[in-house]
Design a protein around this motif. Structure first.
Motif, PDB file in Angstrom:
ATOM      1  N   ILE A 241       0.812  -1.215   0.000  1.00  0.00           N
ATOM      2  CA  ILE A 241       0.000   0.000   0.000  1.00  0.00           C
ATOM      3  C   ILE A 241       0.847   1.267   0.000  1.00  0.00           C
ATOM      4  O   ILE A 241       0.465   2.285  -0.589  1.00  0.00           O
ATOM      5  N   GLY A 242       2.008   1.234   0.619  1.00  0.00           N
ATOM      6  CA  GLY A 242       2.833   2.438   0.713  1.00  0.00           C
ATOM      7  C   GLY A 242       3.251   2.966  -0.646  1.00  0.00           C
ATOM      8  O   GLY A 242       3.178   4.174  -0.911  1.00  0.00           O
ATOM      9  N   ARG A 246       2.207   6.598  -2.309  1.00  0.00           N
ATOM     10  CA  ARG A 246       3.242   7.507  -2.791  1.00  0.00           C
ATOM     11  C   ARG A 246       3.012   7.886  -4.258  1.00  0.00           C
ATOM     12  O   ARG A 246       3.127   9.049  -4.636  1.00  0.00           O
ATOM     13  N   TRP A 247       2.677   6.897  -5.102  1.00  0.00           N
ATOM     14  CA  TRP A 247       2.508   7.157  -6.536  1.00  0.00           C
ATOM     15  C   TRP A 247       1.418   8.195  -6.773  1.00  0.00           C
ATOM     16  O   TRP A 247       1.616   9.175  -7.495  1.00  0.00           O
ATOM     17  N   GLY A 277      -6.787  -4.218  11.543  1.00  0.00           N
ATOM     18  CA  GLY A 277      -6.494  -4.863  10.275  1.00  0.00           C
ATOM     19  C   GLY A 277      -5.016  -5.132  10.067  1.00  0.00           C
ATOM     20  O   GLY A 277      -4.197  -4.993  10.979  1.00  0.00           O
ATOM     21  N   ASP A 278      -4.670  -5.486   8.841  1.00  0.00           N
ATOM     22  CA  ASP A 278      -3.298  -5.886   8.516  1.00  0.00           C
ATOM     23  C   ASP A 278      -2.377  -4.715   8.218  1.00  0.00           C
ATOM     24  O   ASP A 278      -1.160  -4.820   8.373  1.00  0.00           O
ATOM     25  N   MET A 279      -2.935  -3.596   7.758  1.00  0.00           N
ATOM     26  CA  MET A 279      -2.078  -2.482   7.353  1.00  0.00           C
ATOM     27  C   MET A 279      -1.613  -1.662   8.551  1.00  0.00           C
ATOM     28  O   MET A 279      -2.304  -1.574   9.564  1.00  0.00           O
ATOM     29  N   ASP A 280      -0.437  -1.065   8.417  1.00  0.00           N
ATOM     30  CA  ASP A 280       0.113  -0.162   9.426  1.00  0.00           C
ATOM     31  C   ASP A 280      -0.462   1.227   9.136  1.00  0.00           C
ATOM     32  O   ASP A 280       0.043   1.966   8.293  1.00  0.00           O
ATOM     33  N   MET A 281      -1.535   1.578   9.837  1.00  0.00           N
ATOM     34  CA  MET A 281      -2.239   2.814   9.530  1.00  0.00           C
ATOM     35  C   MET A 281      -1.447   4.055   9.962  1.00  0.00           C
ATOM     36  O   MET A 281      -1.552   5.115   9.337  1.00  0.00           O
ATOM     37  N   TYR A 288       0.931   9.880   3.782  1.00  0.00           N
ATOM     38  CA  TYR A 288       0.058  10.912   3.214  1.00  0.00           C
ATOM     39  C   TYR A 288       0.622  12.307   3.491  1.00  0.00           C
ATOM     40  O   TYR A 288       0.634  13.177   2.614  1.00  0.00           O
ATOM     41  N   LYS A 289       1.095  12.506   4.713  1.00  0.00           N
ATOM     42  CA  LYS A 289       1.666  13.799   5.086  1.00  0.00           C
ATOM     43  C   LYS A 289       2.939  14.076   4.284  1.00  0.00           C
ATOM     44  O   LYS A 289       3.134  15.187   3.768  1.00  0.00           O
TER      45      LYS A 289
END
Length: 336
Positions: A241-242, A246-247, A277-281, A288-289
């Protein structure tokens, strides 16, 4: 970048001004909340009264939903011609959306979100999560309707892209002229090829979304970036997801974030609370920042929980989680 939330017009009529005040009490400032009724009937007077109503609760109206809903074609009674690619109806609906864009801009609303959706949001039977919370679920091996065509019949990838391109080439220039950002939601979820007559769910993958934002290139053409939906298309959401954030973030194509977590991945997942969940929020928010996202970060599709006010409680938890992540990084979560 700041915490926000969304609410449809029919839901607003159900929960009323009390809920608007509750949002302000919980620290929410920026919102996407629709006026009641069909968006094609929103006049500038309707929008003015709605803005005043939101403002009276101490909130700021950042965005509304165009008449292109997340529901499938059987339930989409607002703009079926656009998603079906049907001539006179399609052009009349596009003209109506262009007039709405002009009116929204004239009233000081800076963005609108929308879907381009034939299938709706397919799910299989819900499952139980933390403490017995009910989780929205999709399991490919539990699908029972794969061969049941929608009212659209068989739809090829080429046909779907033609319909999307036709819409964007007519609407994006109007949005650019009026400086109103158009934020499209991904297809939720990516479905197996051929599911219900769809050769491919073209906005269900990161590659499809990359092609989408390249059509009618404009700083006012981008995404309602649903992190949960995009994760649903990945083999390993935590690791993948990262790069996707970024893209799109570096290209300034993220106009709204649905900050949602899942367990699982492509063709098999449950929707979760952001901390379950599984993602590192926390890592996602920092990214995003880092890439300069400048919009609402909002909860989406919270699990169903017990209690006298399950909707309000589940979202209040998610607001607190997002606000806590902002404070942990020393950031203002309120857009001040």
């Amino acid at each position: 970048m700041y915490v926000g939330t969304q609410l449809g017009g029919s839901k607003l009529e159900e929960v009323g001004d009390r809920y608007l005040r509750q949002l302000a009490q919980l620290g929410i400032v920026h919102v996407c909340i629709d006026p009641p009724g069909n968006p094609y009937s929103w006049t500038r007077d309707v929008l003015r009264r709605h803005i005043d109503r939101v403002d009276a609760a101490g909130l700021v109206l950042d965005m509304v939903q165009l008449p292109l809903p997340s529901s499938g074609i059987e339930k989409n009674h607002q703009s079926p011609g656009i998603v079906l690619g049907q001539g006179p109806e399609r052009d009349r609906e596009i003209d109506g959306i262009c007039r709405l864009i002009e009116d929204l801009s004239a009233m000081g609303i800076g963005a609108a979100k929308y879907n381009f959706n034939l299938l709706g949001i397919p799910r299989t039977p819900s499952e139980r999560g933390r403490g017995g919370a009910i989780l929205s679920t999709f399991r490919q091996d539990q699908l029972t309707d794969s061969d049941i065509l929608t009212a659209a019949g068989q739809v090829s990838t080429e046909q779907m892209w033609e319909r999307i391109t036709y819409f964007l080439e007519r609407v994006v220039p109007v949005a650019e002229a009026n400086k109103l950002r158009l934020a499209c939601h991904p297809h939720d979820p990516l479905t197996p090829p051929g599911y219900r007559g769809m050769e491919e769910r073209v906005l269900g993958s990161a590659d499809g979304l990359k092609h989408f934002v390249s059509i009618a290139e404009s700083p006012y053409h981008g995404l309602n970036f649903c992190q949960g939906t995009i994760a649903e298309s990945l083999e390993n959401p935590r690791e993948e997801i990262g790069d996707i954030i970024r893209w799109f973030g570096e290209r300034k194509k993220i106009f709204n974030v649905h900050f949602r977590n899942i367990k699982g991945g492509r063709y098999s997942f449950t929707e979760e609370f952001p901390d379950a969940g599984d993602m590192d929020m926390a890592a996602a928010l920092r990214l995003y920042k880092e890439v300069g996202v400048d919009c609402m970060i909002m909860p989406d599709h919270c699990p169903d929980i017990d209690g006298e006010a399950p909707f309000e409680t589940a979202f209040a938890f998610s607001f607190g989680y997002i606000i806590g992540l902002f404070h942990a990084n020393g950031w203002d979560p309120y857009g001040r």
